[in-house]
Design a protein around this motif. Structure first.
Motif, PDB file in Angstrom:
ATOM      1  N   GLN A 124      -2.919   0.722   2.671  1.00 36.83           N
ATOM      2  CA  GLN A 124      -1.747   0.292   3.427  1.00 36.83           C
ATOM      3  C   GLN A 124      -0.547   0.340   2.500  1.00 36.83           C
ATOM      4  O   GLN A 124      -0.525  -0.338   1.469  1.00 36.83           O
ATOM      5  CB  GLN A 124      -1.942  -1.121   3.966  1.00 36.83           C
ATOM      6  N   ARG A 165       3.299  -3.795  -3.006  1.00 39.24           N
ATOM      7  CA  ARG A 165       3.707  -2.993  -1.842  1.00 39.24           C
ATOM      8  C   ARG A 165       2.510  -2.317  -1.165  1.00 39.24           C
ATOM      9  O   ARG A 165       2.500  -2.140   0.053  1.00 39.24           O
ATOM     10  CB  ARG A 165       4.714  -1.927  -2.272  1.00 39.24           C
ATOM     11  N   PHE A 166       1.548  -1.895  -1.960  1.00 35.23           N
ATOM     12  CA  PHE A 166       0.368  -1.192  -1.438  1.00 35.23           C
ATOM     13  C   PHE A 166      -0.841  -2.110  -1.499  1.00 35.23           C
ATOM     14  O   PHE A 166      -0.996  -2.906  -2.437  1.00 35.23           O
ATOM     15  CB  PHE A 166       0.072   0.055  -2.261  1.00 35.23           C
ATOM     16  N   THR A 167      -1.709  -1.987  -0.507  1.00 33.40           N
ATOM     17  CA  THR A 167      -2.955  -2.745  -0.476  1.00 33.40           C
ATOM     18  C   THR A 167      -4.106  -1.804  -0.160  1.00 33.40           C
ATOM     19  O   THR A 167      -4.062  -1.068   0.849  1.00 33.40           O
ATOM     20  CB  THR A 167      -2.910  -3.852   0.572  1.00 33.40           C
ATOM     21  N   GLY A 186       9.809   1.995   5.185  1.00 34.68           N
ATOM     22  CA  GLY A 186       8.777   2.056   6.215  1.00 34.68           C
ATOM     23  C   GLY A 186       7.373   1.909   5.659  1.00 34.68           C
ATOM     24  O   GLY A 186       7.179   1.658   4.460  1.00 34.68           O
ATOM     25  N   SER A 187       6.391   2.079   6.550  1.00 31.51           N
ATOM     26  CA  SER A 187       4.989   1.891   6.194  1.00 31.51           C
ATOM     27  C   SER A 187       4.146   3.056   6.680  1.00 31.51           C
ATOM     28  O   SER A 187       4.476   3.704   7.685  1.00 31.51           O
ATOM     29  CB  SER A 187       4.449   0.601   6.825  1.00 31.51           C
ATOM     30  N   ARG A 219      -0.324   4.161   6.654  1.00 32.71           N
ATOM     31  CA  ARG A 219      -1.688   3.774   6.301  1.00 32.71           C
ATOM     32  C   ARG A 219      -2.519   5.023   6.134  1.00 32.71           C
ATOM     33  O   ARG A 219      -2.632   5.826   7.063  1.00 32.71           O
ATOM     34  CB  ARG A 219      -2.290   2.877   7.375  1.00 32.71           C
ATOM     35  N   ASN A 257       3.425  -0.237   2.190  1.00 33.91           N
ATOM     36  CA  ASN A 257       4.610  -0.871   2.762  1.00 33.91           C
ATOM     37  C   ASN A 257       5.806  -0.689   1.840  1.00 33.91           C
ATOM     38  O   ASN A 257       5.651  -0.358   0.666  1.00 33.91           O
ATOM     39  CB  ASN A 257       4.356  -2.355   3.003  1.00 33.91           C
ATOM     40  N   SER A 258       6.978  -0.928   2.373  1.00 32.26           N
ATOM     41  CA  SER A 258       8.217  -0.833   1.584  1.00 32.26           C
ATOM     42  C   SER A 258       8.275   0.475   0.813  1.00 32.26           C
ATOM     43  O   SER A 258       8.580   0.501  -0.390  1.00 32.26           O
ATOM     44  CB  SER A 258       8.323  -2.021   0.619  1.00 32.26           C
ATOM     45  N   LEU A 259       8.002   1.561   1.496  1.00 28.13           N
ATOM     46  CA  LEU A 259       7.933   2.855   0.837  1.00 28.13           C
ATOM     47  C   LEU A 259       9.293   3.290   0.306  1.00 28.13           C
ATOM     48  O   LEU A 259      10.340   3.007   0.902  1.00 28.13           O
ATOM     49  CB  LEU A 259       7.376   3.902   1.796  1.00 28.13           C
TER      50      LEU A 259
END
Length: 121
Positions: free
Chosen positions: A82, A67-69, A16-17, A19, A84-86
């Motif tokens: 952000q 994965r992270f931004t 999941g994601s 923020r 993602n793909s946790l």
């Protein structure tokens, strides 16, 4: 006085994601670097990502690259992470960090209180 206000943590399933956001406010003369660190139980605090407010330089831990931004809003002294793909290994307390020059005093680091991120099914 300078404050860092964090938001966006919580519980998410693997893959999941989430923020995270962090806003710095108060007596700030200039912002140098903002970012996020994390600390999992039994582990040392580690850098996740950090961005310069004076250039386009952004650094990421190898474990989160791709994965992270991390993005920033200079006008608001705010950063957004952000994620993602946790993975379960991303579970930790995430701390916002800002290196800045206050309107009085010397340039120094400030820390938020931390927000829990839990990745679990």
């Amino acid at each position: 006085q300078v404050q860092l206000v964090e938001s966006g943590g919580g519980l998410v399933q693997p893959g999941g994601s989430l923020r995270l956001s962090c806003a710095a406010s108060g007596s700030i003369a200039s912002m140098n670097v903002m970012g996020w660190h994390r600390q999992a139980p039994g582990r040392q605090r580690e850098l996740v990502a950090a961005v310069s407010f004076r250039s386009d330089d952004t650094d990421y831990a190898d474990s989160v690259k791709g994965r992270f931004t991390l993005s920033r809003d200079n006008a608001k002294n705010t950063v957004y992470l952000q994620m993602n793909s946790l993975k379960p290994d991303d579970t930790a307390v995430y701390y916002c960090n800002a290196n800045l020059l206050p309107t009085w005093g010397l340039k120094r680091d400030y820390w938020g209180q931390g927000t829990q991120v839990t990745v679990s099914s």
